[in-house]
Design a protein around this motif. Structure first.
Motif, PDB file in Angstrom:
ATOM      1  N   TRP A  93     -27.223   8.357  59.797  1.00 35.39           N
ATOM      2  CA  TRP A  93     -26.531   9.469  59.403  1.00 35.39           C
ATOM      3  C   TRP A  93     -26.726  10.378  60.703  1.00 35.39           C
ATOM      4  CZ3 TRP A  93     -30.057  10.813  54.550  1.00 35.39           C
ATOM      5  CH2 TRP A  93     -29.594  10.046  53.261  1.00 35.39           C
ATOM      6  N   THR A  94     -26.389   9.618  62.035  1.00 32.84           N
ATOM      7  CA  THR A  94     -26.673  10.353  63.116  1.00 32.84           C
ATOM      8  C   THR A  94     -26.235  11.442  63.305  1.00 32.84           C
ATOM      9  OG1 THR A  94     -26.679   7.829  63.973  1.00 32.84           O
ATOM     10  CG2 THR A  94     -26.232   9.942  65.665  1.00 32.84           C
ATOM     11  N   ALA A  95     -25.141  11.968  62.633  1.00 35.88           N
ATOM     12  CA  ALA A  95     -24.261  13.355  62.692  1.00 35.88           C
ATOM     13  C   ALA A  95     -25.396  14.215  62.628  1.00 35.88           C
ATOM     14  CB  ALA A  95     -23.006  13.424  62.353  1.00 35.88           C
ATOM     15  N   GLU A  96     -26.092  13.836  61.359  1.00 37.82           N
ATOM     16  CA  GLU A  96     -27.027  15.040  60.732  1.00 37.82           C
ATOM     17  C   GLU A  96     -28.169  15.474  61.669  1.00 37.82           C
ATOM     18  OE1 GLU A  96     -28.325  14.354  56.810  1.00 37.82           O
ATOM     19  OE2 GLU A  96     -26.213  13.868  56.094  1.00 37.82           O
ATOM     20  N   VAL A  97     -28.416  14.862  62.741  1.00 38.07           N
ATOM     21  CA  VAL A  97     -29.759  15.350  63.664  1.00 38.07           C
ATOM     22  C   VAL A  97     -29.074  16.273  64.409  1.00 38.07           C
ATOM     23  CG1 VAL A  97     -30.442  12.866  63.751  1.00 38.07           C
ATOM     24  CG2 VAL A  97     -29.089  13.689  65.668  1.00 38.07           C
ATOM     25  N   PHE A  98     -27.887  16.663  64.686  1.00 36.29           N
ATOM     26  CA  PHE A  98     -27.503  17.584  65.735  1.00 36.29           C
ATOM     27  C   PHE A  98     -27.438  19.044  65.218  1.00 36.29           C
ATOM     28  CE2 PHE A  98     -24.993  13.955  67.358  1.00 36.29           C
ATOM     29  CZ  PHE A  98     -25.750  13.749  68.216  1.00 36.29           C
ATOM     30  N   ASP A  99     -27.847  19.977  65.944  1.00 36.18           N
ATOM     31  CA  ASP A  99     -28.080  21.338  65.851  1.00 36.18           C
ATOM     32  C   ASP A  99     -26.822  22.053  65.273  1.00 36.18           C
ATOM     33  OD1 ASP A  99     -28.695  24.178  65.555  1.00 36.18           O
ATOM     34  OD2 ASP A  99     -29.214  24.269  67.608  1.00 36.18           O
ATOM     35  N   GLU A 100     -26.645  22.739  64.057  1.00 34.76           N
ATOM     36  CA  GLU A 100     -25.610  23.200  63.758  1.00 34.76           C
ATOM     37  C   GLU A 100     -24.867  24.248  64.791  1.00 34.76           C
ATOM     38  OE1 GLU A 100     -25.677  24.918  59.632  1.00 34.76           O
ATOM     39  OE2 GLU A 100     -26.768  23.113  59.117  1.00 34.76           O
ATOM     40  N   GLU A 101     -25.685  24.921  65.383  1.00 34.39           N
ATOM     41  CA  GLU A 101     -25.152  25.826  66.477  1.00 34.39           C
ATOM     42  C   GLU A 101     -24.430  25.240  67.321  1.00 34.39           C
ATOM     43  OE1 GLU A 101     -28.146  29.788  66.344  1.00 34.39           O
ATOM     44  OE2 GLU A 101     -28.286  28.256  67.847  1.00 34.39           O
ATOM     45  N   LEU A 102     -24.759  23.995  67.800  1.00 28.53           N
ATOM     46  CA  LEU A 102     -23.904  23.242  68.576  1.00 28.53           C
ATOM     47  C   LEU A 102     -22.712  22.880  68.081  1.00 28.53           C
ATOM     48  CD1 LEU A 102     -26.491  20.581  70.094  1.00 28.53           C
ATOM     49  CD2 LEU A 102     -25.399  22.473  71.410  1.00 28.53           C
ATOM     50  N   LEU A 103     -22.631  22.433  67.123  1.00 32.01           N
ATOM     51  CA  LEU A 103     -21.260  21.921  66.261  1.00 32.01           C
ATOM     52  C   LEU A 103     -20.390  23.071  65.991  1.00 32.01           C
ATOM     53  CD1 LEU A 103     -22.802  19.422  63.866  1.00 32.01           C
ATOM     54  CD2 LEU A 103     -21.906  19.087  66.332  1.00 32.01           C
ATOM     55  N   ARG A 104     -20.797  24.530  66.110  1.00 30.73           N
ATOM     56  CA  ARG A 104     -19.961  25.502  65.844  1.00 30.73           C
ATOM     57  C   ARG A 104     -19.097  25.877  67.080  1.00 30.73           C
ATOM     58  NH1 ARG A 104     -24.580  28.504  63.189  1.00 30.73           N
ATOM     59  NH2 ARG A 104     -24.820  27.694  60.988  1.00 30.73           N
ATOM     60  N   GLY A 105     -19.868  25.456  68.399  1.00 35.42           N
ATOM     61  CA  GLY A 105     -18.884  25.794  69.523  1.00 35.42           C
ATOM     62  C   GLY A 105     -18.483  24.493  70.165  1.00 35.42           C
ATOM     63  N   GLN A 106     -18.152  24.739  71.627  1.00 34.81           N
ATOM     64  CA  GLN A 106     -17.579  23.718  72.338  1.00 34.81           C
ATOM     65  C   GLN A 106     -18.665  22.841  72.654  1.00 34.81           C
ATOM     66  OE1 GLN A 106     -14.343  23.558  73.168  1.00 34.81           O
ATOM     67  NE2 GLN A 106     -13.890  25.210  71.969  1.00 34.81           N
ATOM     68  N   TYR A 107     -18.839  21.637  72.312  1.00 34.65           N
ATOM     69  CA  TYR A 107     -19.463  20.602  72.726  1.00 34.65           C
ATOM     70  C   TYR A 107     -18.618  19.247  73.128  1.00 34.65           C
ATOM     71  CZ  TYR A 107     -18.470  19.118  67.880  1.00 34.65           C
ATOM     72  OH  TYR A 107     -17.515  18.503  66.967  1.00 34.65           O
ATOM     73  N   ASN A 108     -19.581  18.219  73.461  1.00 28.33           N
ATOM     74  CA  ASN A 108     -18.986  16.942  73.824  1.00 28.33           C
ATOM     75  C   ASN A 108     -19.681  15.794  72.988  1.00 28.33           C
ATOM     76  OD1 ASN A 108     -18.888  14.396  75.448  1.00 28.33           O
ATOM     77  ND2 ASN A 108     -17.825  15.667  77.047  1.00 28.33           N
ATOM     78  N   GLU A 109     -19.130  15.343  72.241  1.00 27.29           N
ATOM     79  CA  GLU A 109     -19.812  14.350  71.349  1.00 27.29           C
ATOM     80  C   GLU A 109     -20.319  13.173  71.943  1.00 27.29           C
ATOM     81  OE1 GLU A 109     -15.789  15.687  68.847  1.00 27.29           O
ATOM     82  OE2 GLU A 109     -16.437  15.065  71.068  1.00 27.29           O
ATOM     83  N   GLU A 110     -19.647  12.637  72.866  1.00 24.41           N
ATOM     84  CA  GLU A 110     -20.103  11.369  73.741  1.00 24.41           C
ATOM     85  C   GLU A 110     -21.315  11.704  74.555  1.00 24.41           C
ATOM     86  OE1 GLU A 110     -18.663   8.272  77.150  1.00 24.41           O
ATOM     87  OE2 GLU A 110     -17.447   9.807  76.517  1.00 24.41           O
TER      88      GLU A 110
END
Length: 634
Positions: A567-584
């Motif tokens: 469930w790797t995606a669930e570790v990331f801060d929701e604030e990061l995923l709301r803005g500009q980010y680089n998945e890699e």
């Protein structure tokens, strides 16, 4: 009696043959994709280079046996994705192809990859129906700003892990199915051709998740008995990747009512009572503030009757004979003495394991930070020798310089520059409510690199036995508006008698071996830095901050468990995923962090290796530099 196990060579050869076959299969699938999809030259995929280390946008698993991620956002891809290409990557978890010029139907074999967790395909020109079968492990699905048509497939109704679901700005029609999505946090179905009533299972989301569907009704939109054929004009759509706008529309003001005499009297009496209550609260607050100041170790002028009372605020530690013996380091331009420092008005910045930290404002306008150290167990000579080493290490731009110190039998003070930018901890966790400005991904990367360089310099300049010993996000200070940072509290650990309670696992930054032996090493500092990286990636607070109980976890243990469950995606801060980010970059930084917090110290990288790897993430061209060049950068 020892039991020896032997594996026949033929079995080993068969096993490694399968590994090579899997990776070769993935390579051929991606070469098929690149041969059919026009792309720019920087997509450097070819059969002669290693896929896991050289191919742009390709991420392999830790064993290098299969491809688990494709990151090609905004690289200029055009045309249609061929069947039997990406869909043949049996271990693929993350597919990010958004912001390109891809068109045509989305091959059905892509979303049906059993391991797929992330499907980020927004801002392309895909058309046709949404594939009807999707991976049950899907966590994020974003096909917004395309031209998909048809209805929402019923297979989306029961995706138990689906957390982010974005279909806005397509041509999707039909009713919304009754969803059973227990993990769903963000939803956007706006600007399609959906009709009917909004299911109860999703009507908790804001109206902006549904606007632009003229035949859709029910909460949070108009009631279904209203005239849905002539809806009020909807606002222009504003796209925010992985973050639908949560702003609620304000209700219109109702017609004004006239007030009688009784109503006016009630308002007057109520107003008087309200202002009386406010005055009482203000008086109480002022009284408490006055009392708290009078109890502080640094008193303002208003609370000081004379020199004796000012000195008394430090107890017996500040002795008359030594009162002015404040030692300043070379290069320090401060002109105050200890008496000026004691007269300064003070504000408590924090209480840590090494003492209480104050912001002291002197009469001439100078502002400094004073740490009143407790539990110091060394003599004056050893203390001064350690301060000399700390003064030398503080010459690096990513290490907080020590400006002055005071030593007496019962009192030890150290003085730093004041940094109004605050700490990384406050930037990550302070004021998480409305009006907060989140720390974006670029800023977090810059802070990570700066902190890593600071710790690397501490290790190299101090020698193999010199450690920091108290690395945590509250000791990473922001020194400029561009998010340059520095490490503070350097060199204090050897001076302190640290209670066993402080060394317990309640300290979320502490390496496992330190809690048992109380011995700090360079590798225990690496562990603490790894926890900071996890803190920046997850937005969660490590153990040891009682005020943050609701979001406080054993970070290394929690992240390992989430990654283990895929469930790797669930570790990331929701604030990061709301803005500009680089998945890699985020996934690669997660791998670095997990390497740093390895349970066995020898398995962790050095800080120099961590710096080099983080810089390579931001600047891939640095991967081929020589070792001498890499040393000059640190």
């Amino acid at each position: 009696m020892k039991i020896h196990f032997s594996i026949p060579p033929l079995v080993l050869l068969s096993f490694f043959g399968l590994i090579i076959a899997d990776l070769n299969s993935d390579k051929q699938a991606l070469l098929e994709f690149s041969s059919k999809v026009p792309h720019p030259p920087r997509l450097n995929w070819n059969d002669t280079t290693p896929i896991c280390t050289s191919w742009h946008g390709v991420l392999c698993n830790s064993n290098g046996t299969s491809v688990i991620g494709i990151y090609l956002p905004g690289v200029g891809l055009k045309g249609s994705i061929p069947e039997n290409s990406i869909g043949k990557l049996n271990s693929l978890r993350i597919l990010s192809l958004h912001s390109n010029g891809l068109e045509g139907n989305l091959p059905s074999d892509i979303l049906s990859i059993p391991s797929l967790q992330y499907a980020l395909l927004h801002h392309n020109n895909f058309s046709g129906l949404i594939p009807s079968y999707v991976s049950p492990k899907l966590i994020a699905f974003d096909i917004s700003f395309n031209s998909f048509s048809g209805s929402i497939p019923p297979t989306f109704q029961n995706l138990r892990r689906l957390t982010w679901f974005y279909l806005q700005n397509n041509s999707i029609s039909g009713p919304i199915p009754e969803f059973n999505l227990p993990r769903l946090k963000s939803l956007n179905l706006s600007y399609n051709h959906l009709n009917g009533s909004i299911p109860n299972s999703i009507n908790k989301f804001p109206n902006t998740s549904f606007v632009g569907n003229s035949l859709l009704c029910g909460p949070p939109l108009n009631e279904c008995h209203a005239n849905a054929s002539n809806p009020a004009p909807s606002p222009s759509p504003v796209y925010q990747p992985l973050s639908p706008d949560t702003t609620q529309n304000k209700k219109p003001t109702t017609s004004k009512k006239s007030f009688g005499l009784a109503s006016i009297l009630a308002l007057v009496i109520g107003g008087c009572a309200f202002f009386s209550f406010i005055a009482l609260i203000v008086s109480i607050c002022c009284l408490k503030r006055k009392n708290s100041k009078s109890n502080g170790i640094l008193k303002g002028k208003a609370s000081c009757a004379g020199k004796n009372e000012v000195s008394k605020s430090f107890g017996s530690g500040v002795q008359a004979a030594e009162k002015n013996k404040l030692f300043f380091f070379e290069g320090c331009s401060y002109s105050f003495d200890l008496e000026d420092l004691l007269k300064a008005s003070a504000e408590v910045l924090g209480k840590g394991s090494y003492g209480t930290t104050y912001k002291a404002s002197l009469e001439e306008g100078t502002i400094v930070v004073v740490k009143r150290m407790r539990e110091v167990v060394v003599g004056k000579k050893e203390f001064e020798q350690q301060m000399e080493v700390v003064g030398r290490i503080g010459r690096h731009p990513n290490v907080m310089p020590l400006r002055a110190y005071y030593y007496s039998k019962d009192e030890k003070l150290i003085v730093y520059n004041y940094m109004p930018g605050g700490s990384l901890f406050n930037m990550l966790h302070g004021n998480r409510g409305a009006g907060r400005t989140p720390l974006n991904w670029d800023s977090r990367m810059k802070i990570a690199i700066g902190a890593a360089k600071g710790i690397t310099f501490i290790h190299s300049e101090g020698g193999p036995k010199f450690t920091h010993g108290n690395i945590k996000s509250s000791n990473v200070l922001i020194i400029t508006q561009e998010n340059d940072c520095c490490i503070t509290d350097v060199g204090l650990t050897p001076l302190m008698n640290i209670p066993s309670t402080t060394m317990s696992r309640a300290n979320g930054y502490c390496a496992p071996e330190v809690t048992e032996s109380k011995k700090f090493t360079h590798k225990s500092d690496v562990y603490s830095f790894g926890v900071i990286l996890l803190e920046m990636l997850t937005g969660k607070t490590p153990l040891g901050y009682p005020a943050y109980d609701n979001d406080m976890v054993d970070l290394p243990r929690w992240v390992r468990s989430v990654v283990r469950e895929e469930w790797t995606a669930e570790v990331f801060d929701e604030e990061l995923l709301r803005g500009q980010y680089n998945e890699e970059e985020m996934v690669q930084m997660l791998q670095i962090a997990l390497a740093c917090v390895a349970k066995v110290a020898d398995s962790r990288p050095t800080m120099e290796e961590a710096v080099r790897t983080i810089e390579e993430i931001r600047q891939p061209e640095l991967r081929n530099r020589t070792s001498s060049e890499s040393e000059s950068i640190v």
